[in-house]
Every structure is written in C-alpha cells, then in structure tokens.
Design a protein around this motif. Structure first.
Motif, short mmCIF file in Angstrom:
data_model
loop_
_atom_site.label_atom_id
_atom_site.label_comp_id
_atom_site.label_asym_id
_atom_site.label_seq_id
_atom_site.Cartn_x
_atom_site.Cartn_y
_atom_site.Cartn_z
N ILE A 344 0.84 -1.20 0.00
CA ILE A 344 0.00 0.00 0.00
C ILE A 344 0.87 1.25 0.00
O ILE A 344 0.61 2.21 -0.73
CB ILE A 344 -0.95 -0.02 1.22
N TYR A 345 1.93 1.26 0.80
CA TYR A 345 2.86 2.40 0.78
C TYR A 345 3.43 2.59 -0.62
O TYR A 345 3.59 3.73 -1.09
CB TYR A 345 4.02 2.16 1.76
N ALA A 346 3.75 1.47 -1.29
CA ALA A 346 4.43 1.56 -2.58
C ALA A 346 3.48 1.75 -3.75
O ALA A 346 3.91 2.18 -4.83
CB ALA A 346 5.26 0.29 -2.82
N MET A 353 -3.67 10.43 6.86
CA MET A 353 -3.47 10.40 8.32
C MET A 353 -4.10 11.65 8.93
O MET A 353 -3.39 12.55 9.41
CB MET A 353 -1.99 10.30 8.68
N PRO A 354 -5.42 11.74 8.97
CA PRO A 354 -6.09 12.92 9.53
C PRO A 354 -6.29 12.82 11.05
O PRO A 354 -7.39 13.02 11.56
CB PRO A 354 -7.43 12.91 8.80
N SER A 355 -5.22 12.51 11.77
CA SER A 355 -5.30 12.12 13.18
C SER A 355 -5.85 13.23 14.07
O SER A 355 -5.52 14.41 13.89
CB SER A 355 -3.93 11.70 13.68
N SER A 363 3.78 5.72 10.07
CA SER A 363 3.25 5.44 8.73
C SER A 363 3.53 6.56 7.73
O SER A 363 3.78 6.29 6.55
CB SER A 363 1.74 5.18 8.82
N GLN A 364 3.45 7.82 8.17
CA GLN A 364 3.70 8.91 7.22
C GLN A 364 5.13 8.90 6.73
O GLN A 364 5.41 9.24 5.57
CB GLN A 364 3.32 10.27 7.83
#
Length: 474
Positions: A344-346, A353-355, A363-364
């Motif tokens: 998924i990252y790739a 990431m709307p934390s 993760s970011q």
C-alpha cells in the motif's frame, strides 16, 4: 553504556504500534555506536516462529508470589541480545487486552526489575509506556541504575494506584494516581516520540488530565523524534513489492499501483488518485473525518481508497459499508498484514493520516519513503515530519490541514487530487518525499546525549572500545 530496553513490543516479533518499531530498531543503532544495549520482552506464545526455542533459562526469579524464567536469544536479524520473561500469563499469542492485562504487565515490570537487580545490572533502564511504569518507582532508591521513561501514547495510562497496591509493592514514597503519573515523577528523564507532542501534552487539549503534572516536570521532559529502519523499509530491495524502485527509478513505481488495485479488488486505473490508509481503526486516527467526507469526495472525484487495519467495530462496519456502496473503488481489508501494508505504501498515490492526535506516527514516514504523499493533520509528530506542498517554490513533502474539521480535510484531499493531475510537479513532490532522511541515526545520537547527561559522564568514559560485549552475565 549498559542499557536495558524494557517494553511490551519489539518488531518484528511482537508489534502492534510504533513502540514495536522503536524497540526493534533503536537498540540496533545504539549498539553500532559501541554501547551494550539489550531488550527485555514478555515471552508471548507463538514467538518460536522467529527463532529456535531457547533452551534452559539463563535466570529464574520470583515476583508477586509468582515464579518466572528468563530466556536469552537474539532479536532476529540483529546482534541485539533479547531476554524473554516466561510465565503462563504470557502463553497466549495476544499482546494486549484481556481482563488480566494490568496484572500481567505489572508482573512483567516487576520481573524486569528483579532481573536488573540480580542478574544483569544496566547503567540505564529505558522503559516504554505504562506497562513498565513501576520500574522508575522501584529504581528510585537504586543509585547505580538510572531510568528513562518514554511516553508513546498518553491516552493509555495504566492501572490506578489503588489497583497497583492490590497487585504489587507500592513504596511509601510513591506518588501519582496511576501508573503513568508515578513513572513521570520518578524517572530520571521523560521523553516523548516527537518534539511537538512533548509540548502538546502539557496542554488541556492533549494532556489527558495529567497536563499539570507534565508541566511541573517539564524540566526533565523532552521530545526525540522516532525514526524508521531504512534497511528493512527500502523500496529498492523490499521483497514484498511487485516491482522494486528508487528515486532514480521512480518510473517503475506505477507497476505497484496496478498490481495493488488488482490484489484488493479495485478497478485497475493508472490515472485515478489511489488513496491508502494503514492504521488501527480507532478514534485517535481521524476515522470520523474519513467517514464524514469520503462518500462526498468519491462522488466529486474519480479517486479510489484502500484501507488496511482492525479496531473498533463501529469504524470497521462503516468502512465495510462504504466499500459495499463503491465496489471497484473502495477496498477494505480488516486484518493485519505487514507485506500488504508495504504494498500500500508503494502502490498508493497519497496516504491519509487525519489524526485527532498523533504522538509521532511511523506510517507517514514509511509512506514518504515509498513515494506515497501524506495528507495529514498538523498535530504531534506529523508537524515534525511533513511539510505542506508549495508547488510554486517546489517545496514541501505532503498536504497539511490544521483544524480537526471535515471541511478542512475534504479541501486538503481536493488539493491533492488536483495536484496529482500535473505529472511532472507530482513526480518532483514524490522525489522530495522519498529523499527525506528519517533514519534512526540522528535520533540515536540524541538518545546517547540524553543517557550521558543522566550519568554525568562523557561518552569516552562510558565505552572503552568500539565493540560491544557479548550477551553474557557481567
């Protein structure tokens, strides 16, 4: 220096969140600087898949009227000695949860303290989150052992003092209404996993009711940014990917997008904006904003979304229903899969990431490492790692918004969707993100300086050579 890391997680063998990444990576880097760093972890069921079953215990002890064994091995793929505290309470494969969670981790902390007193005595015990909170309290009157306590997530503060008193020894001098409150008072130094989070937890909005105490001990409180293991997370060599790539070969990256879309049941489309989420599905991670805005954004754009993670039943249900309404455009995988997370990252174009709050966030940094542009709320470690994209001046590494509001998040996604249409500037943005250095090297040096400051000695006096002693009793 002799340093013992004590925590509930250590990647890759026992990982739920960012703590596992820290304990799994930082000791390895510290050992490369010549320090004798070792790890203590509960001996969870199922760990045998990572290494041969240890033979006889190297030490046996007793705590809280319970006998336990300590086994010795190495953290897989490293030279870091790993001590496993064995007791029937840790026989299940689970790490957290369960009605006995407070008791079993209090036992673990007690066992680690006994181990340090009686078998391998470190200069510093580096404790992580509430599971080890009592260690700084117990070590308060042990002058030859100093303690560092790292807060990974202040929202989890452990059992109350009254509950602790029913389980274990609470010294007369102990203060604090719960495990975290006691730890931050008695540790020699307190750290958080990002500089911004260290400031935020001293305010009512983020302080989880202990902001006054944290402000009181602010003289020994600091934030050191987490890193990532750039050897393990390397898109040029990662075996999980359909196609390896790097900054110089970023033109190969779209193959991963196509294969990811096929894998998760999305319609293969190289021109749509593919968004990704890899997260615990809990309120902290901003899932409310995703649920409130995503349907409208999908109607507005041609974007697709892939979600990987598990968590609260409410969020799992809402996301699953969203996927059922948008077949071929939304894929939801309610599971934990490290290989799929890397794909998924790739393969995604942007990473969400709307934390609501974020102590650091790993993760970011992984997303940027793999060329996925983060869309983040400016809070905690996200402030320290992602800068807003400025196409006019060719600066920034992602898209940022400030208020925890659906409209702000929606507008940020729209800006990313529009930016994705301009391929040359977008590739330049991806390249800038991939070139960011979030390795552990700088953070390790900051920790070394912190340890030295506690001990009041220069590094030269603490390490007699560039080699690290073998994992035997000293």
């Amino acid at each position: 220096m002799r340093i013992l890391f004590v925590g509930a997680e250590a990647a890759p063998i026992a990982k739920v969140g960012g703590m596992g990444d820290v304990i799994g990576a930082l000791p390895k880097v510290l050992r490369s600087h010549g320090h004798d760093v070792r790890i203590m972890l509960p001996y969870y069921g199922g760990l045998e898949q990572w290494f041969p079953t240890p033979g006889k215990p190297v030490w046996q002890g007793s705590a809280m009227f319970q006998d336990f064994d300590v086994f010795e091995t190495l953290l897989p793929g490293t030279d870091v000695p790993l001590y496993l505290l064995g007791h029937p309470a840790f026989a299940p494969k689970r790490i957290y949860a369960g009605p006995d969670e407070a008791w079993r981790f209090t036992l673990f902390a007690n066992g680690a303290a006994e181990f340090a007193w009686n078998y391998w005595t470190p200069d510093i015990i580096h404790c992580h989150d509430w599971h080890t909170s009592m260690i700084p309290v117990w070590m308060h009157q042990t002058p030859n052992i100093r303690t560092v306590f790292t807060i990974h997530n202040l929202a989890y503060q452990g059992p109350s003092k009254a509950q602790l008193a029913t389980m274990t020894w609470c010294p007369d001098y102990m203060q604090g209404h719960n495990a975290i409150a006691a730890a931050v008072q008695f540790a020699d130094r307190v750290t958080t996993v990002s500089p911004t989070y260290a400031q935020q937890i001293q305010t009512p909005e983020y302080g989880e009711t202990v902001e006054g105490l944290l402000s009181f001990i602010s003289g020994k409180l600091s934030g050191i940014l987490n890193g990532i293991d750039t050897e393990v997370y390397n898109p040029e060599t990662d075996p999980s990917l359909a196609q390896n790539f790097g900054v110089a070969t970023i033109d190969r990256r779209p193959i991963n997008k196509r294969e990811l879309q096929k894998e998760v049941g999305l319609t293969p489309n190289p021109d749509c904006l593919l968004m990704g989420i890899v997260s615990r599905l809990v309120e902290q991670k901003g899932l409310d904003l995703v649920i409130q805005t995503m349907e409208r954004f999908l109607a507005y754009s041609d974007a697709q979304l892939i979600v990987l993670g598990t968590g609260d039943r409410y969020y799992e249900t809402e996301l699953w229903q969203l996927a059922s309404r948008y077949p071929g455009r939304v894929g939801v995988q309610l599971l934990y899969s490290e290989p799929l997370a890397r794909r998924i990252y790739a393969g995604t174009d942007v990473f969400l990431m709307p934390s609501r709050f974020e102590p650091c966030g790993i993760s970011q940094m992984l997303a940027m490492r793999y060329g996925s542009i983060p869309i983040v709320r400016r809070t905690g470690g996200l402030v320290d790692t992602v800068t807003h994209h400025d196409p006019q001046h060719g600066q920034g590494t992602g898209y940022c918004f400030d208020r925890y509001e659906p409209l702000d998040f929606f507008a940020c996604m729209v800006r990313a969707w529009e930016g994705f249409r301009y391929k040359q500037p977008w590739t330049a943005l991806q390249t800038r993100a991939m070139r960011q250095d979030y390795s552990w090297d700088k953070s390790a040096k900051d920790y070394i300086s912190l340890y030295q400051d506690i001990l009041g000695k220069p590094e030269a006096a603490l390490t007699s050579s560039g080699t690290v002693p073998s994992a035997t009793r000293a």
